[in-house]
Design an enzyme around this catalytic site. Structure first.
Site, mmCIF file in Angstrom:
data_model
loop_
_atom_site.group_PDB
_atom_site.id
_atom_site.type_symbol
_atom_site.label_atom_id
_atom_site.label_comp_id
_atom_site.label_asym_id
_atom_site.label_seq_id
_atom_site.Cartn_x
_atom_site.Cartn_y
_atom_site.Cartn_z
ATOM 1 N N ASP A 63 4.160 -8.897 87.392
ATOM 2 C CA ASP A 63 3.058 -8.338 86.162
ATOM 3 C C ASP A 63 3.977 -7.250 85.510
ATOM 4 O OD1 ASP A 63 1.552 -6.837 84.798
ATOM 5 O OD2 ASP A 63 -0.128 -6.804 86.465
ATOM 6 N N ASN A 90 8.202 -12.559 76.490
ATOM 7 C CA ASN A 90 7.109 -13.394 75.988
ATOM 8 C C ASN A 90 5.718 -12.890 76.291
ATOM 9 O OD1 ASN A 90 6.409 -16.077 75.034
ATOM 10 N ND2 ASN A 90 6.107 -16.263 77.089
ATOM 11 N N TYR A 156 -3.977 -5.995 69.586
ATOM 12 C CA TYR A 156 -2.849 -6.729 69.744
ATOM 13 C C TYR A 156 -2.316 -6.676 68.450
ATOM 14 C CZ TYR A 156 -0.857 -11.464 69.439
ATOM 15 O OH TYR A 156 0.016 -12.513 69.826
ATOM 16 N N LYS A 160 1.769 -5.754 68.638
ATOM 17 C CA LYS A 160 2.924 -6.524 68.034
ATOM 18 C C LYS A 160 3.881 -6.025 66.998
ATOM 19 C CE LYS A 160 2.243 -9.908 70.721
ATOM 20 N NZ LYS A 160 3.312 -10.314 71.575
ATOM 21 N N THR A 191 -1.616 -23.038 72.132
ATOM 22 C CA THR A 191 -1.357 -22.615 73.656
ATOM 23 C C THR A 191 -2.784 -22.300 74.306
ATOM 24 O OG1 THR A 191 -1.081 -20.203 73.004
ATOM 25 C CG2 THR A 191 0.876 -21.447 73.101
ATOM 26 N N PRO A 192 -2.720 -22.106 75.356
ATOM 27 C CA PRO A 192 -3.681 -21.624 76.414
ATOM 28 C C PRO A 192 -4.319 -20.315 75.278
ATOM 29 C CG PRO A 192 -2.366 -22.602 77.850
ATOM 30 C CD PRO A 192 -1.590 -22.343 76.650
HETATM 31 P P1 NAI Z 1 -0.447 -17.927 77.015
HETATM 32 O O1 NAI Z 1 -1.611 -17.062 77.180
HETATM 33 O O2 NAI Z 1 -0.539 -19.486 76.324
HETATM 34 O O3 NAI Z 1 0.711 -17.488 77.785
HETATM 35 C C1 NAI Z 1 1.044 -16.296 78.153
HETATM 36 C C2 NAI Z 1 1.690 -16.376 79.665
HETATM 37 O O4 NAI Z 1 1.889 -14.760 79.810
HETATM 38 C C3 NAI Z 1 0.802 -16.940 80.638
HETATM 39 O O5 NAI Z 1 1.666 -17.871 81.759
HETATM 40 C C4 NAI Z 1 0.511 -15.646 81.457
HETATM 41 O O6 NAI Z 1 -0.041 -16.012 82.925
HETATM 42 C C5 NAI Z 1 1.645 -14.736 81.263
HETATM 43 N N1 NAI Z 1 1.146 -13.133 81.342
HETATM 44 C C6 NAI Z 1 0.105 -12.687 80.758
HETATM 45 N N2 NAI Z 1 0.106 -11.556 81.540
HETATM 46 C C7 NAI Z 1 1.074 -11.184 81.959
HETATM 47 C C8 NAI Z 1 1.588 -10.131 82.836
HETATM 48 N N3 NAI Z 1 1.042 -9.006 82.833
HETATM 49 N N4 NAI Z 1 2.711 -10.423 83.473
HETATM 50 C C9 NAI Z 1 3.492 -11.482 83.332
HETATM 51 N N5 NAI Z 1 3.084 -12.476 82.634
HETATM 52 C C10 NAI Z 1 1.800 -12.258 82.115
HETATM 53 O O7 NAI Z 1 0.237 -17.230 75.467
HETATM 54 P P2 NAI Z 1 1.262 -17.773 74.520
HETATM 55 O O8 NAI Z 1 0.427 -18.374 73.021
HETATM 56 O O9 NAI Z 1 1.979 -18.641 74.992
HETATM 57 O O10 NAI Z 1 1.956 -16.530 73.939
HETATM 58 C C11 NAI Z 1 3.149 -16.056 74.353
HETATM 59 C C12 NAI Z 1 3.561 -14.902 73.522
HETATM 60 O O11 NAI Z 1 3.792 -15.216 72.182
HETATM 61 C C13 NAI Z 1 2.725 -13.696 73.594
HETATM 62 O O12 NAI Z 1 3.665 -12.614 73.506
HETATM 63 C C14 NAI Z 1 1.901 -13.728 72.355
HETATM 64 O O13 NAI Z 1 1.578 -12.445 71.878
HETATM 65 C C15 NAI Z 1 3.064 -14.349 71.560
HETATM 66 N N6 NAI Z 1 2.479 -15.177 70.227
HETATM 67 C C16 NAI Z 1 1.559 -16.299 70.371
HETATM 68 C C17 NAI Z 1 1.069 -16.807 69.229
HETATM 69 C C18 NAI Z 1 0.382 -18.201 69.296
HETATM 70 O O14 NAI Z 1 -0.299 -18.471 68.241
HETATM 71 N N7 NAI Z 1 0.057 -18.726 70.551
HETATM 72 C C19 NAI Z 1 1.306 -16.307 67.792
HETATM 73 C C20 NAI Z 1 2.103 -15.183 67.902
HETATM 74 C C21 NAI Z 1 2.475 -14.660 68.904
#
Ligand code: NAI
Length: 256
Positions: A63, A90, A156, A160, A191-192
């Site tokens: 975490d 990430n 959020y 960011k 994504t999820p």
């Molecule tokens: P997601 O929710 O699909 O995946 C995030 C992953 O991070 C998951 O595997 C989750 O279990 C893990 N996670 C969450 N809290 C955690 C913690 N405390 N410790 C370790 N792991 C943890 O998110 P997504 O969409 O793949 O986003 C990845 C990154 O990209 C994030 O930082 C998000 O803010 C950023 N982002 C995403 C965008 C989008 O449209 N999907 C747009 C802009 C930025």
């Protein structure tokens, strides 16, 4: 020679979404992958898949908001692989979709704990290893919402924006150590996280909502996790050896 041949890369939040795509692409480019996540089944399954593809990979339950977890896991990665060359910060959460005046302190704090403190803890504990490695790279996932505002999820956006400037500060602090630090700013990527956010925001027809949000981007659609993974591969690799303190915007023109 592959672009990340034998580089040891830690990717936080790699079990799903963008982090998972990064793990797959970086492994294809020859990297050894350390997956940090809290989803043990998905994380361990990804490590197995990467090993089947011929990559050296391991999963650690971390975490990122807990400093002791982070410190222990980064030292374990260095012991297992012998070095750390790349850190991809990430892991992130969107948090509750509420206006500022309705947010609780706990809701605000949780988003900062994962999205900001998580980047701080992982960077802090990776730095000694990255220094030893030399020619190292940190890639921080910010967002279009680290560049422009929007009338939803205030914690959020604050987080960011913080990640964007943490990247620039660390780029300056550690340039002399050969550690490059850059931020990536994705537009909406399916994504999820995004699917959950759209449902939470009241979307009853998810596919229609995906199309509608996609139209906010001049290219006319949402991006894919791989669109971001290619940018992360570039910033992690020596192809970007003169790139530090930069913002790589991958957003289909959203912020143009
Ligand atoms: P997601 O929710 O699909 O995946 C995030 C992953 O991070 C998951 O595997 C989750 O279990 C893990 N996670 C969450 N809290 C955690 C913690 N405390 N410790 C370790 N792991 C943890 O998110 P997504 O969409 O793949 O986003 C990845 C990154 O990209 C994030 O930082 C998000 O803010 C950023 N982002 C995403 C965008 C989008 O449209 N999907 C747009 C802009 C930025």
């Amino acid at each position: 020679m592959k672009r990340l041949e034998d580089k040891v890369c830690i990717i936080t939040g790699a079990a799903l979404g963008i982090g998972r795509a990064c793990a797959m692409r970086m492994a294809q480019e020859g990297a050894r992958i350390a997956i940090f996540d809290v989803l043990d089944d998905a994380g361990a399954t990804l490590a197995d898949e990467l090993r089947v593809l011929g990559a050296d990979a391991g999963y650690w339950h971390v975490d990122v908001s807990r400093e002791a977890d982070v410190a222990r896991a980064i030292d374990a990665v260095a012991a297992r692989f012998g070095a750390v060359h790349v850190l991809v910060n990430n892991a992130g959460i969107a948090g509750a979709s509420k206006p500022t005046h309705e947010l609780t302190e706990a809701e605000w704090d949780r988003v900062q704990a994962v999205n900001v403190k998580g980047v701080f803890f992982c960077t802090k504990h990776a730095i000694p290893h990255l220094r030893r490695a030399g020619r190292a790279s940190i890639v921080n996932l910010s967002s279009i919402y680290g560049l422009v505002g929007a009338p939803d999820v205030p914690p959020y956006h604050a987080a960011k924006g913080a990640v964007r400037l943490m990247s620039k500060t660390d780029a300056l602090l550690y340039a002399a150590d050969g550690i490059r630090v850059n931020s990536v700013h994705p537009g909406y990527i399916r994504t999820p996280m995004v699917e959950h956010h759209l449902r939470e925001s009241g979307a009853t027809d998810l596919e229609a909502a995906i199309v509608e949000v996609g139209r906010l981007h001049p290219l006319g659609h949402m991006g894919e996790a791989d669109d971001i993974a290619w940018g992360v591969v570039y910033l992690a690799s020596d192809e970007a050896k003169f790139v530090t303190g930069a913002e790589l915007v991958i957003d289909g023109g959203y912020t143009a």
